[in-house]
Write a protein that holds these residues in place. Structure first.
Motif, PDB file in Angstrom:
ATOM      1  N   UNK A  89      23.572  -1.226   9.374  1.00 34.80           N
ATOM      2  CA  UNK A  89      24.773  -0.593   8.807  1.00 34.80           C
ATOM      3  C   UNK A  89      24.419   0.216   7.569  1.00 34.80           C
ATOM      4  N   UNK A  90      25.383   1.039   7.184  1.00 29.25           N
ATOM      5  CA  UNK A  90      25.185   1.831   5.985  1.00 29.25           C
ATOM      6  C   UNK A  90      25.806   3.198   6.122  1.00 29.25           C
ATOM      7  N   UNK A  91      25.539   4.053   5.141  1.00 27.32           N
ATOM      8  CA  UNK A  91      26.046   5.423   5.132  1.00 27.32           C
ATOM      9  C   UNK A  91      24.905   6.369   5.477  1.00 27.32           C
ATOM     10  N   UNK A  92      25.178   7.276   6.421  1.00 30.32           N
ATOM     11  CA  UNK A  92      24.148   8.218   6.888  1.00 30.32           C
ATOM     12  C   UNK A  92      24.681   9.642   6.767  1.00 30.32           C
ATOM     13  N   UNK A  93      23.730  10.555   6.633  1.00 27.88           N
ATOM     14  CA  UNK A  93      24.095  11.984   6.605  1.00 27.88           C
ATOM     15  C   UNK A  93      23.140  12.763   7.500  1.00 27.88           C
ATOM     16  N   UNK A  94      23.696  13.484   8.466  1.00 28.78           N
ATOM     17  CA  UNK A  94      22.900  14.382   9.318  1.00 28.78           C
ATOM     18  C   UNK A  94      22.732  15.705   8.594  1.00 28.78           C
ATOM     19  N   UNK A  95      21.524  16.250   8.528  1.00 29.28           N
ATOM     20  CA  UNK A  95      21.287  17.476   7.763  1.00 29.28           C
ATOM     21  C   UNK A  95      21.980  18.672   8.410  1.00 29.28           C
ATOM     22  N   UNK A  96      22.238  19.735   7.651  1.00 23.52           N
ATOM     23  CA  UNK A  96      22.852  20.934   8.240  1.00 23.52           C
ATOM     24  C   UNK A  96      21.889  21.627   9.200  1.00 23.52           C
ATOM     25  N   UNK A  97      22.456  22.355  10.137  1.00 24.79           N
ATOM     26  CA  UNK A  97      21.680  23.150  11.098  1.00 24.79           C
ATOM     27  C   UNK A  97      21.954  24.622  10.808  1.00 24.79           C
ATOM     28  N   UNK A  98      20.903  25.370  10.486  1.00 25.34           N
ATOM     29  CA  UNK A  98      21.048  26.779  10.120  1.00 25.34           C
ATOM     30  C   UNK A  98      20.262  27.648  11.102  1.00 25.34           C
ATOM     31  N   UNK A  99      20.914  28.668  11.640  1.00 24.46           N
ATOM     32  CA  UNK A  99      20.294  29.618  12.562  1.00 24.46           C
ATOM     33  C   UNK A  99      20.377  31.008  11.935  1.00 24.46           C
ATOM     34  N   UNK A 100      19.234  31.639  11.736  1.00 28.03           N
ATOM     35  CA  UNK A 100      19.170  33.005  11.204  1.00 28.03           C
ATOM     36  C   UNK A 100      19.111  33.982  12.379  1.00 28.03           C
ATOM     37  N   UNK A 101      19.906  35.066  12.310  1.00 25.39           N
ATOM     38  CA  UNK A 101      19.948  36.033  13.398  1.00 25.39           C
ATOM     39  C   UNK A 101      20.232  37.419  12.847  1.00 25.39           C
ATOM     40  N   UNK A 102      20.067  38.421  13.709  1.00 23.45           N
ATOM     41  CA  UNK A 102      20.257  39.820  13.340  1.00 23.45           C
ATOM     42  C   UNK A 102      21.561  40.327  13.937  1.00 23.45           C
ATOM     43  N   UNK A 103      22.468  40.781  13.054  1.00 29.04           N
ATOM     44  CA  UNK A 103      23.772  41.292  13.467  1.00 29.04           C
ATOM     45  C   UNK A 103      23.600  42.729  13.969  1.00 29.04           C
ATOM     46  N   UNK A 104      23.692  42.924  15.294  1.00 31.44           N
ATOM     47  CA  UNK A 104      23.481  44.256  15.871  1.00 31.44           C
ATOM     48  C   UNK A 104      24.660  45.190  15.609  1.00 31.44           C
ATOM     49  N   UNK A 105      25.835  44.636  15.326  1.00 30.52           N
ATOM     50  CA  UNK A 105      26.996  45.494  15.055  1.00 30.52           C
ATOM     51  C   UNK A 105      26.910  46.127  13.672  1.00 30.52           C
ATOM     52  N   UNK A 106      26.473  45.340  12.690  1.00 29.43           N
ATOM     53  CA  UNK A 106      26.420  45.828  11.306  1.00 29.43           C
ATOM     54  C   UNK A 106      25.005  46.146  10.837  1.00 29.43           C
ATOM     55  N   UNK A 107      23.988  45.836  11.655  1.00 29.86           N
ATOM     56  CA  UNK A 107      22.620  46.168  11.310  1.00 29.86           C
ATOM     57  C   UNK A 107      22.093  45.415  10.104  1.00 29.86           C
ATOM     58  N   UNK A 108      22.322  44.113  10.038  1.00 31.56           N
ATOM     59  CA  UNK A 108      21.822  43.323   8.905  1.00 31.56           C
ATOM     60  C   UNK A 108      21.565  41.883   9.348  1.00 31.56           C
ATOM     61  N   UNK A 109      20.769  41.170   8.513  1.00 36.49           N
ATOM     62  CA  UNK A 109      20.444  39.779   8.788  1.00 36.49           C
ATOM     63  C   UNK A 109      21.595  38.877   8.368  1.00 36.49           C
ATOM     64  N   UNK A 110      21.883  37.873   9.197  1.00 42.04           N
ATOM     65  CA  UNK A 110      22.933  36.916   8.883  1.00 42.04           C
ATOM     66  C   UNK A 110      22.448  35.511   9.243  1.00 42.04           C
ATOM     67  N   UNK A 111      23.200  34.508   8.761  1.00 38.95           N
ATOM     68  CA  UNK A 111      22.872  33.110   9.057  1.00 38.95           C
ATOM     69  C   UNK A 111      24.151  32.369   9.399  1.00 38.95           C
ATOM     70  N   UNK A 112      24.087  31.560  10.451  1.00 36.55           N
ATOM     71  CA  UNK A 112      25.198  30.702  10.860  1.00 36.55           C
ATOM     72  C   UNK A 112      24.774  29.254  10.648  1.00 36.55           C
ATOM     73  N   UNK A 113      25.615  28.480   9.972  1.00 36.08           N
ATOM     74  CA  UNK A 113      25.242  27.111   9.603  1.00 36.08           C
ATOM     75  C   UNK A 113      26.276  26.116  10.106  1.00 36.08           C
ATOM     76  N   UNK A 114      25.742  25.025  10.648  1.00 38.39           N
ATOM     77  CA  UNK A 114      26.566  23.863  10.976  1.00 38.39           C
ATOM     78  C   UNK A 114      26.452  22.911   9.791  1.00 38.39           C
TER      79      UNK A 114
END
Length: 571
Positions: free
Chosen positions: A367-392
Motif C-alpha cells: 500500500x501507499x501513494x504512487x505517482x505515474x510520470x507524465x508522458x510527453x510526445x514531441x511532434x512537428x505541426x505541419x499546419x503551422x510549421x513549428x515544433x510542438x509537444x503533447x503531454x499526458x
C-alpha cells in the motif's frame, strides 16, 4: 435485140459504218485492258492515313490502313506501333463498292492510338503482301489545362493539397475524372510513386458545372508519404474507358468507342527534417493527441488486484507504423505487465489517422501513494510549421490493503520450537524412490499414448468437417454471386469468412474485412455495399465479384498492376 442487164450497187456509206464499228470495239478493248491494268496496280496498294497529325499527350488519334488487292488473309505487324503508341482498339472490315460504274474491293483496319511520350513521333511503315505504307509524322505536345465545358467530353485533373512537404509528411493527391457523356468499363492502374508509400483513402462522386456545362465527377484521393528528401515525381495516370451507353441487345456495340485519358504529371519538393527539431522521433502531423483510460476506478486500487491502464496515441496525417512506443513504467512497489501494442489506420477524406493503443496491467505489491510520470510526445505541426509537444499529465493514486509477504523470505526467523513432541516423517529409501518413479513414468506414458491417439482421431474428424464446411460455404458463395442478389451474397460471404477465421464471429462483414486486412475482401465488401445500400443503387458487376471471390477462397493475392475497376458514370 439486146436485153439490158440490171446492175445493183451498195450504198456508198456501208464501208464507213464497218470501220466505225471496228474502231469502237478496239477502243472498248483498250479501255478494258487499261481497267485491268489499273485494277492490277491498285491490287498491290497499301495506304495509311490519320485523322490529325498534332495532338496533346492526353489525347488520341485514329489510324486508317487500307489494302486493295486480290491476295486474301493476313494482316500487317501492328506490334511495330507499340514502341511509341498504345493501341486502344482495332477493327477490321472487308468492303466492296461500285462508284461511277467502277468496282473496287479492299480491306481496311481502323486503330485508335494514344501516344506514350511527347515530341516528334512517327507512325512507322507497315508491310503486307510485299507492299509498304508510308510513315506518318505525329507531333505530341504537353497536356494542356482543364478545357472549358464545351471543348471536351471527358478529361482528368490532378490536384495536390500542398506546394511542398517534409520527408514522411502526408501529401494528398486528388485525381478527378470529368465527363459529360456516358462512360463505362472505366479502369486505371493504381497510383504508384517511386520513393513513397501510397494508400487510397477516399472516393467521391458529385457534379460540377464548368462554363455552364454540367459534368459528372469521380474523385479518388491518395495519401502519399515521401521516404526521402528531394524532388518527388507524381506520375501521369492513364484511364481507359468506353464511351456511349452499353446496349444489352447488341453483340458488338458498334457505336461505342474506346478512349484513353491521361493526366498531367506533377513534381513537388520534399524538404528534410528541420535542424531545429529536437524530438527523439520525427513525427510530422496535422494534430496529435494522447488519451488515458482505466479498466476500473483508480480510486479503488488494492494490493494484489490488477488494474489495466490504456493509453491511446492518435495522430492525424501519420500512419500507425510511424508512431513511437511509449516509455515503460519502472516504479518500486508496482509490477507492470504490458500487452502487445495495437496499431490501426483509419482512412478519411482528409487523409490517414493512425492510432497506437498500449495496454498495461498494473499490480501493487504494497500500500501507499504512487505517482505515474507524465508522458510527453514531441511532434512537428505541419499546419503551422513549428515544433510542438503533447503531454499526458502525471497521475497520482493511492493503494490500500496489506502488503504481499513472501513465504520464502529468508529474512524472517523461524518460530521457536515448543517442548511438545513432534512427529518425524520417515523418508523412503533410495531404491524405493526409484521404483515409485519408474511406475509413475510408465503410467504417464500409457495415459499420454491414449491421449495422443484420441486427440489425433478427433483432429482428423474436425479437419475433415472443417474442410467440407469450407468447401460448402465457398460453393454457396459462388452460387449466390451467380444469382446476383447483393444481400444474399453478403450473408454467404460472412458465413465463409466466419468458417475460415472463427475469431471474426460476431462481427459484421465490414468489421471483419477491416480486421483481416485482405485487399480483395475489402474490395468485394465495398462492391456489395454499393449494390445493396447506395441510393440510387449501383448495378453489381458479377464478373468482378466472381473474380474477387475466387481469389479470396483460393487464398490468392492481387497484383498491384491489376487495373482498378471504377464505377460507371452516366451509363
Amino acid at each position: 435485140m439486146v436485153t439490158p442487164v440490171e446492175t445493183y450497187s451498195f450504198p456508198t456509206h456501208r464501208k464507213p459504218f464497218v470501220s466505225a464499228t471496228i474502231a469502237l470495239v478496239t477502243k472498248a478493248l483498250c479501255a478494258l485492258l487499261l481497267l485491268a491494268l489499273s485494277l492490277g496496280a491498285s491490287a498491290q496498294e497499301l495506304t495509311a492515313s490519320v485523322d490529325r497529325n498534332e495532338l496533346a499527350i492526353n489525347e488520341t488519334f485514329t489510324l486508317t490502313l487500307r489494302y486493295s488487292g486480290g491476295q486474301r488473309g493476313g494482316q500487317p505487324d501492328f506490334d511495330l506501333l507499340e514502341q511509341d503508341f498504345e493501341v486502344l482498339s482495332r477493327q477490321q472490315s472487308n468492303q466492296y463498292r461500285v462508284i461511277n460504274g467502277q468496282a473496287e474491293s479492299f480491306v481496311e483496319w481502323t486503330l485508335i492510338l494514344a501516344p506514350l511520350k511527347e515530341g516528334k513521333l512517327f507512325v512507322p511503315s507497315l508491310h503486307l503482301h510485299g507492299q509498304v505504307s508510308d510513315a506518318i509524322p505525329i507531333t505530341v505536345n504537353q497536356a494542356g489545362q482543364s478545357p472549358s465545358g464545351n471543348s471536351r467530353k471527358a478529361f482528368l485533373e490532378v490536384e495536390l493539397d500542398k506546394d511542398k512537404v517534409h520527408v514522411q509528411e502526408q501529401l494528398l493527391v486528388k485525381v478527378r475524372l470529368y465527363t459529360t457523356v456516358g462512360l463505362h468499363d472505366i479502369a486505371t492502374d493504381q497510383l504508384q510513386v517511386r520513393g513513397a508509400h501510397v494508400e487510397k483513402v477516399d472516393e467521391q462522386r458529385f457534379e460540377r458545372r464548368i462554363d455552364g456545362v454540367g459534368h459528372a465527377v469521380y474523385e479518388l484521393t491518395y495519401a502519399v508519404f515521401p521516404e526521402s528528401s528531394g524532388e518527388l515525381q507524381i506520375p501521369a495516370l492513364n484511364y481507359v474507358a468506353v464511351t456511349g451507353r452499353r446496349d444489352p441487345f447488341s453483340l458488338f456495340n458498334r457505336n461505342a468507342q474506346r478512349i484513353r485519358l491521361r493526366s498531367e504529371a506533377k513534381t513537388i519538393q520534399v524538404e528534410p527534417k528541420p535542424d531545429s527539431y529536437s524530438g527523439s522521433h520525427w513525427l510530422p502531423a496535422a494534430s496529435l493527441g494522447l488519451v488515458q483510460s482505466w479498466s476500473k476506478d483508480p480510486e479503488e486500487f488494492k494490493v494484489g488486484e490488477p488494474i489495466t491502464r490504456i493509453i491511446t496515441l492518435r495522430a492525424e496525417g501519420l500512419r500507425a507504423a510511424q508512431l513511437p512506443p511509449l516509455p515503460a513504467l519502472n516504479i518500486e512497489g508496482l509490477k507492470t505487465y504490458p500487452d502487445q501494442a495495437q496499431q490501426e489506420d483509419q482512412p478519411r477524406m482528409n487523409g490517414i489517422t493512425g492510432s497506437r493503443i498500449e495496454t498495461t496491467a498494473i499490480v501493487a505489491t504494497k500500500p501507499g501513494s504512487y505517482q505515474l510520470p507524465p508522458v510527453t510526445i514531441t511532434w512537428w505541426d505541419t499546419k503551422n510549421g513549428r515544433q510542438r509537444a503533447t503531454q499526458l499529465p502525471a497521475f497520482r493514486f493511492n493503494v490500500s490493503g496489506a502488503p504481499i509477504v513472501n513465504a520464502a523470505d529468508p529474512g524472517k526467523a523461524a518460530p521457536a520450537s515448543s517442548g511438545s513432541p513432534s512427529a518425524v516423517p520417515v523418508e523412503p529409501g533410495f531404491w524405493q524412490k526409484i521404483a515409485i518413479a519408474a511406475i509413475a513414468s510408465h503410467l504417464l506414458w500409457i495415459f499420454y499414448f491414449f491421449y495422443l491417439k484420441k486427440g489425433k482421431a478427433a483432429a482428423d474428424i474436425r479437419s475433415d468437417s472443417e474442410a467440407r464446411g469450407a468447401a460448402e460455404d465457398s460453393g454457396a458463395l459462388m452460387d449466390k454471386i451467380k444469382n446476383g442478389n447483393p444481400v444474399y451474397i453478403q450473408q454467404a460471404l460472412l458465413q465463409w469468412v466466419n468458417s475460415q477465421w472463427p475469431h471474426t464471429r460476431g462481427m459484421n462483414l465490414a468489421d471483419a474485412s477491416t480486421h483481416l486486412k485482405i485487399p480483395e475482401l475489402n474490395q468485394l465488401t465495398q462492391l456489395l455495399n454499393d449494390a445493396a445500400y447506395k441510393v440510387p443503387p449501383k448495378p453489381l458487376n458479377r464478373s468482378q465479384a466472381q473474380t474477387l471471390a475466387s481469389r479470396i477462397t483460393r487464398g490468392e493475392k492481387s497484383n498491384d498492376s491489376i487495373p482498378e475497376v471504377l464505377p460507371q458514370l452516366f451509363s
